[in-house]
Design a protein around this motif. Structure first.
Motif, PDB file in Angstrom:
ATOM      1  N   CYS A   1       0.522  -1.138  -0.042  1.00 18.29           N
ATOM      2  CA  CYS A   1      -0.049  -0.161  -0.072  1.00 18.29           C
ATOM      3  C   CYS A   1       0.878   1.222  -0.166  1.00 18.29           C
ATOM      4  O   CYS A   1       0.375   2.307   0.345  1.00 18.29           O
TER       5      CYS A   1
ATOM      6  N   ASP B   1       1.234  -1.254   5.243  1.00 16.10           N
ATOM      7  CA  ASP B   1       1.879  -2.303   4.180  1.00 16.10           C
ATOM      8  C   ASP B   1       1.879  -3.351   4.848  1.00 16.10           C
ATOM      9  O   ASP B   1       2.513  -4.094   5.426  1.00 16.10           O
TER      10      ASP B   1
ATOM     11  N   CYS C   1      -2.565  -3.681   3.312  1.00 19.16           N
ATOM     12  CA  CYS C   1      -3.956  -2.941   3.754  1.00 19.16           C
ATOM     13  C   CYS C   1      -5.109  -3.364   2.917  1.00 19.16           C
ATOM     14  O   CYS C   1      -4.693  -4.405   2.029  1.00 19.16           O
TER      15      CYS C   1
ATOM     16  N   PHE D   1      -1.161   2.854  -5.355  1.00 19.62           N
ATOM     17  CA  PHE D   1      -0.563   3.092  -4.233  1.00 19.62           C
ATOM     18  C   PHE D   1       1.001   3.212  -4.467  1.00 19.62           C
ATOM     19  O   PHE D   1       1.682   3.667  -3.714  1.00 19.62           O
TER      20      PHE D   1
END
Length: 352
Positions: free
Chosen positions: A118, A125, A127, A137
């Motif tokens: 993410c 990280d 998510c 992202f």
């Protein structure tokens, strides 16, 4: 498996005609034209190859064999404008073992999923977020965005990919312009936020701007983004039909002009496959016979945010898991026969 690195190859037919909505199979253009050198040169000059997938599904050393799964993404590549790469169209293209049948499975852009990377910031990280966030992202490099999206989809479905392509929305407009327009069929009147703003029920010829407006609209369909997915799938079939009608599959000069129109609009990854062999292998795929599948799921508002969800422990989850298994096992024909409610009828047949 380590991320693969290879020298630039030529693009296959499905990447050439897959445009702004994401993407698609093209008929055997290169094979039909007898592998003419100037067509090869045009492809090499116009289209960009990058390593888009973290892993490439195993291939047969003796040649291309089915089944195949391709990840097709329609994206706005203007990261300077948005400060993030955006992906509005996500399609799994499945080709059966015999390499003569293709199925389009659309994944809703708002599908709530677990995302492995993410990016920086408070999101952490990994998510959980909308599936298209997996593309935005990370980046702004398209290779990073596609790799994260592909991993997210593989984690969700268990499906690994033999190739991938991402196409800019501008590529969509260029292709339709080259064809002199495209016929799209609406099962009801449609109001849009862009273009002319209103499009009547029925089949009509549309210019690139209006076609893009119709294909990108999602808020004003009665079933929201599912309506847009249905129209995207319809567009793919209509685009291929127009290519046949206008002679782009038989006239080498026309094919070369079309490819040049797509310069800078397509990024693709075929892994170890030779692009010309890939084109020949898919020569029996008939666009008119493509099945169009809707993912068993439903929209839901969570904390004032609109998502698409697959509810655990329900028939919806059972059907989704069976769909993913059918893609992996190449048994989509059986799944489609048993799940008619999740097959998108081509609007062309509904309005005739």
């Amino acid at each position: 498996m380590a991320k693969h690195v290879r020298k630039v190859q030529r693009v296959p037919r499905w990447a050439i005609l897959m445009s702004g909505v994401g993407a698609v199979v093209m008929l055997a253009v290169i094979a039909t034209l007898g592998y003419t050198a100037f067509v090869r040169t045009a492809i090499d000059d116009a289209l960009q190859e990058e390593s888009l997938l973290p892993d490439i599904a195993d291939s047969d050393a003796d040649g291309i064999t089915g089944p195949l799964n391709l990840l097709l993404v329609g994206a706005d590549l203007r990261v300077d404008k948005h400060n993030a790469a955006l992906a509005d169209t996500i399609i799994i293209l499945h080709i059966n073992k015999n390499l003569d049948t293709a199925t389009l499975i659309s994944l809703p852009r708002d599908l709530l999923v677990d995302i492995p990377d993410c990016g920086p910031g408070p999101g952490g990280d990994p998510c959980q977020d909308k599936i298209n966030a997996a593309y935005s992202f990370v980046g702004p490099e398209v290779s990073d965005s596609m790799s994260n999206l592909a991993t997210t989809i593989t984690n969700l479905t268990g499906v690994t990919f033999n190739g991938a392509a991402v196409v800019n929305f501008e590529g969509f407009m260029s292709t339709v312009e080259m064809f002199g327009g495209i016929e799209l069929c609406l099962t009801e009147d449609l109001y849009t936020e862009h273009g002319s703003g209103f499009y009547p029920q029925g089949c009509n010829e549309y210019n690139p701007q209006d076609a893009l407006s119709i294909v990108r609209e999602r808020k004003n369909w009665p079933d929201g983004d599912y309506g847009r997915q249905r129209m995207q799938q319809h567009f793919i079939k209509q685009l291929l039909k127009r290519a046949e009608e206008e002679g782009y599959l038989s006239n080498p000069m026309k094919v070369t002009t079309l490819i040049e129109k797509m310069t800078g609009q397509i990024v693709y990854d075929l892994g170890p496959f030779d692009p010309v062999d890939f084109a020949v292998a898919l020569r029996h795929v008939k666009p008119s016979k493509m099945d169009m599948v809707k993912l068993p799921s439903h929209p839901e508002n969570i904390n004032n945010v609109s998502y698409v969800v697959i509810t655990p422990g329900t028939d919806e989850e059972t059907r989704s898991e069976a769909l993913f298994k059918a893609i992996r096992d190449d048994t989509l024909t059986e799944w489609i026969a048993g799940n008619p409610d999740y097959i998108n009828t081509d609007p062309k047949t509904q309005t005739e």
